[in-house]
Design a protein around this motif. Structure first.
Motif, PDB file in Angstrom:
ATOM      1  N   UNK A 131       0.834  -1.202   0.000  1.00  0.00           N
ATOM      2  CA  UNK A 131       0.000   0.000   0.000  1.00  0.00           C
ATOM      3  C   UNK A 131       0.871   1.254   0.000  1.00  0.00           C
ATOM      4  N   UNK A 132       1.950   1.219   0.796  1.00  0.00           N
ATOM      5  CA  UNK A 132       2.861   2.358   0.838  1.00  0.00           C
ATOM      6  C   UNK A 132       3.520   2.579  -0.516  1.00  0.00           C
ATOM      7  N   UNK A 133       3.883   1.474  -1.212  1.00  0.00           N
ATOM      8  CA  UNK A 133       4.458   1.582  -2.557  1.00  0.00           C
ATOM      9  C   UNK A 133       3.496   2.284  -3.502  1.00  0.00           C
ATOM     10  N   UNK A 134       2.230   1.857  -3.472  1.00  0.00           N
ATOM     11  CA  UNK A 134       1.231   2.399  -4.390  1.00  0.00           C
ATOM     12  C   UNK A 134       0.980   3.877  -4.110  1.00  0.00           C
ATOM     13  N   UNK A 175      15.994   6.177 -15.710  1.00  0.00           N
ATOM     14  CA  UNK A 175      14.704   5.541 -15.410  1.00  0.00           C
ATOM     15  C   UNK A 175      14.225   4.788 -16.652  1.00  0.00           C
ATOM     16  N   UNK A 176      14.048   3.469 -16.511  1.00  0.00           N
ATOM     17  CA  UNK A 176      13.565   2.652 -17.626  1.00  0.00           C
ATOM     18  C   UNK A 176      12.067   2.386 -17.523  1.00  0.00           C
ATOM     19  N   UNK A 177      11.558   2.343 -16.308  1.00  0.00           N
ATOM     20  CA  UNK A 177      10.123   2.095 -16.136  1.00  0.00           C
ATOM     21  C   UNK A 177       9.721   2.620 -14.768  1.00  0.00           C
ATOM     22  N   UNK A 178       8.528   3.146 -14.690  1.00  0.00           N
ATOM     23  CA  UNK A 178       8.025   3.632 -13.404  1.00  0.00           C
ATOM     24  C   UNK A 178       6.556   3.273 -13.293  1.00  0.00           C
ATOM     25  N   UNK A 179       6.165   2.774 -12.134  1.00  0.00           N
ATOM     26  CA  UNK A 179       4.789   2.348 -11.921  1.00  0.00           C
ATOM     27  C   UNK A 179       4.332   2.669 -10.521  1.00  0.00           C
ATOM     28  N   UNK A 180       3.175   2.155 -10.167  1.00  0.00           N
ATOM     29  CA  UNK A 180       2.626   2.442  -8.847  1.00  0.00           C
ATOM     30  C   UNK A 180       3.326   1.647  -7.753  1.00  0.00           C
ATOM     31  N   UNK A 181       4.042   0.579  -8.097  1.00  0.00           N
ATOM     32  CA  UNK A 181       4.699  -0.235  -7.074  1.00  0.00           C
ATOM     33  C   UNK A 181       6.215  -0.096  -7.086  1.00  0.00           C
ATOM     34  N   UNK A 182       6.835  -0.148  -8.253  1.00  0.00           N
ATOM     35  CA  UNK A 182       8.289  -0.082  -8.329  1.00  0.00           C
ATOM     36  C   UNK A 182       8.735   0.894  -9.408  1.00  0.00           C
ATOM     37  N   UNK A 183       9.981   1.328  -9.279  1.00  0.00           N
ATOM     38  CA  UNK A 183      10.640   2.147 -10.291  1.00  0.00           C
ATOM     39  C   UNK A 183      11.906   1.425 -10.714  1.00  0.00           C
ATOM     40  N   UNK A 196      13.477  -0.686  -7.637  1.00  0.00           N
ATOM     41  CA  UNK A 196      13.379   0.075  -6.392  1.00  0.00           C
ATOM     42  C   UNK A 196      11.917   0.178  -5.965  1.00  0.00           C
ATOM     43  N   UNK A 197      11.532  -0.405  -4.816  1.00  0.00           N
ATOM     44  CA  UNK A 197      10.166  -0.185  -4.305  1.00  0.00           C
ATOM     45  C   UNK A 197       9.942   1.296  -4.043  1.00  0.00           C
ATOM     46  N   UNK A 198       8.787   1.791  -4.424  1.00  0.00           N
ATOM     47  CA  UNK A 198       8.535   3.229  -4.326  1.00  0.00           C
ATOM     48  C   UNK A 198       8.609   3.743  -2.890  1.00  0.00           C
ATOM     49  N   UNK A 199       8.299   2.886  -1.916  1.00  0.00           N
ATOM     50  CA  UNK A 199       8.326   3.354  -0.533  1.00  0.00           C
ATOM     51  C   UNK A 199       9.743   3.680  -0.062  1.00  0.00           C
TER      52      UNK A 199
END
Length: 280
Positions: A113-116, A143-151, A163-166
């Motif tokens: 949830x924190x990642x999102x 940066x090759x890809x970025x999403x709601x959970x990981x970058x 990298x987890x977004x949190x």
């Protein structure tokens, strides 16, 4: 057994099976058509938004990828509900189960949830886009890809960091705006500083004419520091994004050649040995 089989209405069973097959086939075809149309609409919409609002290509790719993912998940959920309805299963139970699973995820997967949440605000505030050179969570790279959970960050040695977004508490984006090329070069204390500055500036002016990656300068700012064996002069220039390293390498080469051509020494560490003659 034969009597029991004879009582079965095979024609009705085949009829029902045929109708069920047709329904499932219709649902699958409808799913594929809606998915294809939806993806095409998403692609077209982001192309128009990119052209109209001067959105960067990396930003458009990032948002388009996330939109497609959300759209696909929603379609798959609708497909499952439609298939269950075709088999006359309890769809309400599925929705209730989905709510229970969501609640369990909320309590048991707080990291997710924190990642999102973090990923949502990173994208909302446009902190980074695909193709940007950033420093985040202790990693430097593109940066090759970025999403709601990981970058995903590709390091300059080729390593891909997930990298987890949190874990991204701060982002240094090196791709926004013009960059700075900075070169420090030392001369001997015995050389004339004004002459050295003039020689270096002439070399900088020649580079400015030929190098299209330089936006402003290069300019010799003057004496930066007084070292133990040299006087350090600083040269600075503004360059296009991601071009500062190439400009710095060209400056170092040209400045070294200019100083050599004018007999100006670039000091280097020396070791002096003193031999004492005991007979004297």
């Amino acid at each position: 057994m034969e009597e029991l089989l004879s009582k079965i209405d095979w024609a009705e069973i085949l009829k029902d099976a045929g109708i069920l097959t047709l329904k499932l086939l219709f649902i699958l075809i409808a799913f594929l058509i809606v998915k294809a149309i939806g993806n095409r609409i998403i692609n077209t919409s982001f192309e128009k938004v990119q052209n109209r609002n001067n959105m960067s290509a990396g930003r458009a790719i990032t948002l388009k990828s996330i939109t497609k993912s959300v759209f696909s998940y929603a379609l798959i959920f609708i497909l499952v509900v439609a298939v269950m309805g075709t088999f006359e299963l309890d769809v309400t139970g599925l929705l209730a189960g989905a709510g229970i699973i969501g609640l369990a995820i909320g309590f048991g997967a707080q990291g997710l949830v924190s990642d999102v949440v973090t990923g949502f605000f990173i994208l909302l505030e446009k902190q980074l886009d695909v193709g940007d050179y950033v420093t985040a969570a202790g990693f430097d790279g593109i940066v090759e890809d970025t999403g709601l959970r990981t970058t995903h960050i590709r390091g300059f040695d080729g390593t891909l960091h997930y990298v987890p977004n949190r874990e991204i508490s701060a982002i240094s984006n090196h791709t926004r705006g013009n960059m700075r090329a900075l070169v420090d070069i030392g001369i001997s204390y015995d050389d004339n500083i004004d002459k050295a500055i003039g020689v270096l500036q002439e070399a900088c002016d020649r580079i400015a004419v030929t190098n299209e990656d330089i936006i402003e300068g290069p300019n010799v700012l003057g004496v930066q520091s007084l070292g133990s064996s040299d006087v350090v002069l600083r040269v600075i220039a503004k360059t296009r994004n991601d071009m500062q390293w190439g400009v710095e390498r060209e400056l170092r080469k040209a400045l070294k050649e200019a100083l050599d051509a004018n007999g100006i020494e670039i000091p280097f560490p020396h070791q002096v040995y003193v031999h004492k003659n005991e007979n004297q």
